[in-house]
Design a protein around this motif. Structure first.
Motif: not given
Length: 918
Positions: A867-883
């Motif tokens: 729930d915390a990650i799948k929101t717009n508040y999760f930063g783009e840089e963090s999303k790229k690192r997760l990918e």
């Protein structure tokens, strides 16, 4: 047919003689005449051409009236229907359905629906359910569907429905009608042979009629499957086989009957079948978008995500029902099954999901012979980790023994391997934690574990003496791990913190077991006076005629010290205060009066005693020693233990490097440092805040620094002081009054900074550092501003990330998963979860160890993290690192990065994570 012939037939029927025709006449509940074939099971409104038997006596021939009289037969049995019936005004002939069609309705059809007038189109019949919704039944294929067949649309396009046709062709039986149609004209379409007869309509009329046994079995089977919760009834497999066989091996109708009959707990079966059907439909090529068709990987991800959700939900529901309903008697019934019937047990024991259920059941049902058998078989298959992780199997010694041997071997492998194989790719802390819980659950498991460990250590030392230098070093690492585990088990039995919340009697029993089998107690039991010379030699004394008497007196002194240590440990475990008299029995008469440092060596054999000494002078609370004199005595005993441990460590190190220097400390200096550190900790408790620094100004004297800097300097200089500081910080943060104190917001950051500096220089404080960080995450104070509390928790999260970087990631991530999964209360909001995950993604980079992969995936699969990650508040840089990490895990699961393949369970974990975030 002549009167004589008719009379003969009637007499034959009355006497029960064999009837000459296959067809017989009957009347339904509304008085309508129909015909039934005893051989083929066929029923029809139309009179058979080859002739028929008249209705039996219980069908009341008098009530048939002139209808039967008008049906005459010739000598060959042919029926003549050319004459119009004289009196049919009292009968209402319904031509909307045939007897065969009525009996072929779906199992969901109610009696009321059977009496209604369902529209027809070709082979399809329309019915209404209890809620008035229309569904359709095919009388030929036996298919039932909610979708309206195209045959009905064709009839509507022609401008004439089946119902209108029936209205136009209805037979008027009023007296004004000149002529009624013949029976041949009234006959509906010929029913199919596989449709059962009208036993449900005229059951009372055919009791005397002989019925085909196969037809009867099929009817009974269908009736049984239509009962509520039929799947739970005895003999359901027999009924299922009968229905499936009658349908030529097609299980569709059997499954439908079971699904629709589910009313209680077994309604889950119906839901599951519908879910799986929906899954198949959603992922089929006919219902997915063009993008999904062009991208099969996307289709697979969608399917896996939905399938995992349903599987986990269904598995949990089944597990809950099984735990509630399982009894020892039901388990015994399974043991009575044949080998082929009980084959499902082997499948369950081979499955990771079902093994967990069997292990949990065995913990709750210790008297079940079935579960004891399953547990032994699971142990034989080598799944000791799962057993040790979930239960204390002290009731099954063979299982416990096999588990202990396996886990000790794994510890040895971890000590000398690169943790590449699946057996050793686990968290050592987790392994020791499970062993500690299992081995200390009862007295005999503890004694057995201690004996096994002692034997392994002795044997390993003997074997190492004959090995090469390289192999001896490897063996030394294994021996140290086993010795440390022995100390941990012993400390668990003695330490009062391990029995927190238990009664004093329980703690006393544990203590008695631990001390009774210890060398402190056993050596005194074996001791005889005068002592045997060999005993004196074993303890390092020089034996000759001039020194025997002197050595004998030393042995008595040693016995007194051992007794004093025993009493000291008893007082610590039971939580009683110390006194100078007991400490005096342990101390030498003067400084340097024990050149052998016997008491120091003895205390190092029982590390819990050293923890106890430090606890008495550092831990806040009622157990802390208040007297300065008594505190100095505790500090001196701790200093002697430290010197003995350092001397032994130097000797071991010199086997590798002969140039290792001696320790710079002496007994007096260490005693003074330990006492000063204790006083500084007590002083900091009364301060609002303090300053800490990693590198204090060495140009200044220690006394010119502030208390926080002084404590930092002492802790970095002396390992024993650092251990005392960790015990102090842990005791302060766990206190119930600390979080509501006025200085909590200001002193909390100082404590976390201090404990981080201590851990940085002395990693053996890892457990206390981790405990303190998680303790701050659990703190709550409504009187403090939300922003301030979040800042304190953010600093504790940074401390945990620091531990992850230092190699404690599996432990930290495992405990974090437990924290966010606690449903009783939420310690972290979504912003704090994102803060931790973002920081973790920033400091973590491939390649990853298997323990890290496992703990990382388990954390990211927690609902709070999703729930915390799948929101717009999760930063783009963090999303790229997760990918990027997800791509690495996907490649790792395919075996393209490491020649050592992952375990099947680890691959499944990775695939489930990819289905969530992919």
């Amino acid at each position: 047919m002549s009167e004589a012939e008719t009379g003969d037939v009637d007499v034959a029927a009355e006497e029960g003689s064999q009837q000459p025709f296959d067809w017989s006449a009957f009347k339904d509940d509304e008085g309508r005449l129909y015909f039934y074939n005893n051989v083929t099971g066929e029923s029809s409104w139309e009179a058979p051409e080859e002739g028929f038997n008249p209705p039996p006596p219980d069908n009341d021939l008098d009530d048939v009236g002139e209808e039967v009289e008008e049906l005459t037969t010739d000598k060959t049995g042919a029926v003549s229907t050319n004459e119009e019936p004289d009196d049919m005004t009292d009968q209402q002939i319904d031509l909307s359905t045939t007897p065969a069609e009525e009996s072929a309705e779906p199992s969901a059809t109610t009696e009321q629906e059977a009496e209604e007038d369902p529209p027809m189109a070709g082979d399809w019949v329309e019915y209404k359910d209890d809620e008035g919704r229309a569904y359709y039944f095919n009388t030929v294929s036996q298919e039932t569907t909610w979708d309206r067949p195209s045959e009905f649309d064709a009839i509507e396009n022609d401008g004439k429905t089946k119902q209108e046709t029936r209205d136009d062709d209805a037979v008027d039986l009023s007296p004004d009608r000149p002529q009624s149609p013949s029976m041949g004209e009234m006959a509906p379409e010929s029913p199919t042979e596989d449709v059962p007869p009208m036993n449900n309509i005229v059951e009372e009329h055919v009791e005397a009629q002989e019925i085909d046994p196969s037809v009867k079995r099929l009817e009974d089977a269908k009736l049984a499957l239509s009962q509520p919760d039929a799947i739970m009834e005895h003999g359901v497999m027999t009924h299922l086989t009968e229905v499936v066989t009658s349908d030529g091996g097609n299980p569709q109708h059997a499954i439908q009957a079971l699904t629709e009959s589910a009313r209680g707990q077994t309604a889950v079966c119906g839901l599951l079948s519908r879910w799986l059907a929906d899954l198949k439909t959603e992922t089929g090529m006919t219902s997915i978008s063009a993008t999904a068709v062009a991208n099969p990987a996307e289709q697979k991800k969608r399917f896996l995500k939905a399938a995992d959700s349903i599987r986990e939900m269904t598995q949990e529901e089944i597990n809950n029902i099984t735990r509630e309903r399982f009894t020892t008697e039901r388990g015994r019934q399974i043991l009575d099954l044949s080998k082929s019937e009980a084959a499902f047990l082997d499948d369950m024991m081979d499955s990771n999901r079902w093994r967990k259920l069997l292990i949990d059941l065995s913990a709750a049902n210790k008297n079940s012979a079935l579960l004891m058998y399953c547990l032994k078989e699971i142990s034989k298959r080598g799944h000791h980790r799962e057993i040790a992780r979930r239960i204390n199997q002290n009731d099954h010694f063979s299982v416990f023994s096999a588990m202990l041997a396996s886990e000790l071997a794994v510890i040895g492998k971890i000590s000398i391997s690169a943790c590449r194989d699946n057996d050793t790719s686990i968290s050592l802390n987790e392994l020791v934690k499970d062993l500690r819980r299992t081995c200390t659950s009862t007295a005999y498991t503890y004694m057995y574990a201690m004996e096994v460990l002692s034997f392994l250590i002795r044997k390993a030392k003997e074997d190492a003496s004959e090995m090469s230098q390289k192999d001896r070093l490897l063996y030394a690492r294994v021996i140290r791990k086993w010795e440390r585990l022995l100390e941990v088990l012993q400390g668990t039995m003695i330490d009062p913190a391990s029995a927190d919340g238990e009664t004093p009697l329980f703690r006393k029993r544990r203590l008695d077991v631990a001390l009774t089998i210890s060398d402190l107690q056993q050596r005194q039991r074996r001791r005889l006076y005068p002592r045997d010379i060999r005993d004196i030699q074993e303890e390092g004394f020089i034996v000759n005629e001039d020194t025997v008497a002197e050595n004998h007196m030393s042995a008595e002194r040693r016995a007194d010290i051992e007794t004093a240590v025993l009493n000291f440990l008893r007082r610590y475990c039971l939580g009683t205060q110390l006194d100078d008299q007991l400490l005096d029995k342990m101390l030498p008469i003067s400084v340097g009066g024990d050149p052998e440092n016997f008491v120091g060596n003895l205390l190092t054999q029982y590390p819990t005693s050293i923890e106890a000494l430090l606890g008495y002078i550092y831990k806040p609370g009622n157990q802390r020693v208040r007297s300065v004199v008594t505190r100095n005595k505790c500090a001196r005993l701790a200093a002697m233990a430290v010197l003995a441990a350092e001397k032994k460590a130097v000797e071991e190190a010199r086997k590798i490097d002969p140039n290792v220097p001696e320790s710079d400390f002496d007994e007096v200096a260490l005693t003074r440092m330990l006492s000063e550190g204790s006083q500084l900790c007590e002083q900091l408790e009364n301060m609002v805040s303090f300053i800490v620094t990693v590198n204090p100004d060495r140009r200044k004297s220690l006394s010119s620094l502030n208390p926080g800097e002084q404590l930092c300097a002492l802790a970095l200089k002396c390992a024993a002081v650092s251990r005392g500081v960790a015990l102090w910080a842990s005791g302060v943060t766990k206190g119930s009054e600390f979080v509501i104190s006025a200085y909590y917001p200001t002193i909390s950051p100082n404590i976390m900074s201090l404990i981080r500096i201590v851990y940085l220089h002395y990693p053996f404080n890892r457990d206390d550092t981790c405990d303190i960080a998680f303790e701050f995450l659990k703190h709550s104070n409504s009187e403090i501003a939300y922003k301030t509390m979040n800042q304190i928790k953010e600093q504790s999260l940074r401390l945990l990330l620091f531990l992850c970087v230092r190699g404690e990631a599996p432990t930290v991530l495992g405990r974090m998963s437990n924290l966010v999964n606690e449903t009783s209360r939420s310690y972290l909001d979504a912003s704090l979860v994102r803060y931790f995950i973002s920081g973790l993604l920033e400091v973590a980079s491939p390649p990853f160890s298997i323990p890290f992969i496992r703990s990382f995936i388990v954390l990211l699969k927690a609902p709070a993290c999703i729930d915390a990650i799948k929101t717009n508040y999760f930063g783009e840089e963090s999303k790229k690192r997760l990918e990027g990490i997800l791509k690495y895990l996907n490649t790792r699961a395919n075996g393209k990065l490491d020649k050592h393949p992952l375990a099947t369970e680890d691959v499944s974990l990775i695939e489930s994570l990819l289905s969530i975030y992919g």
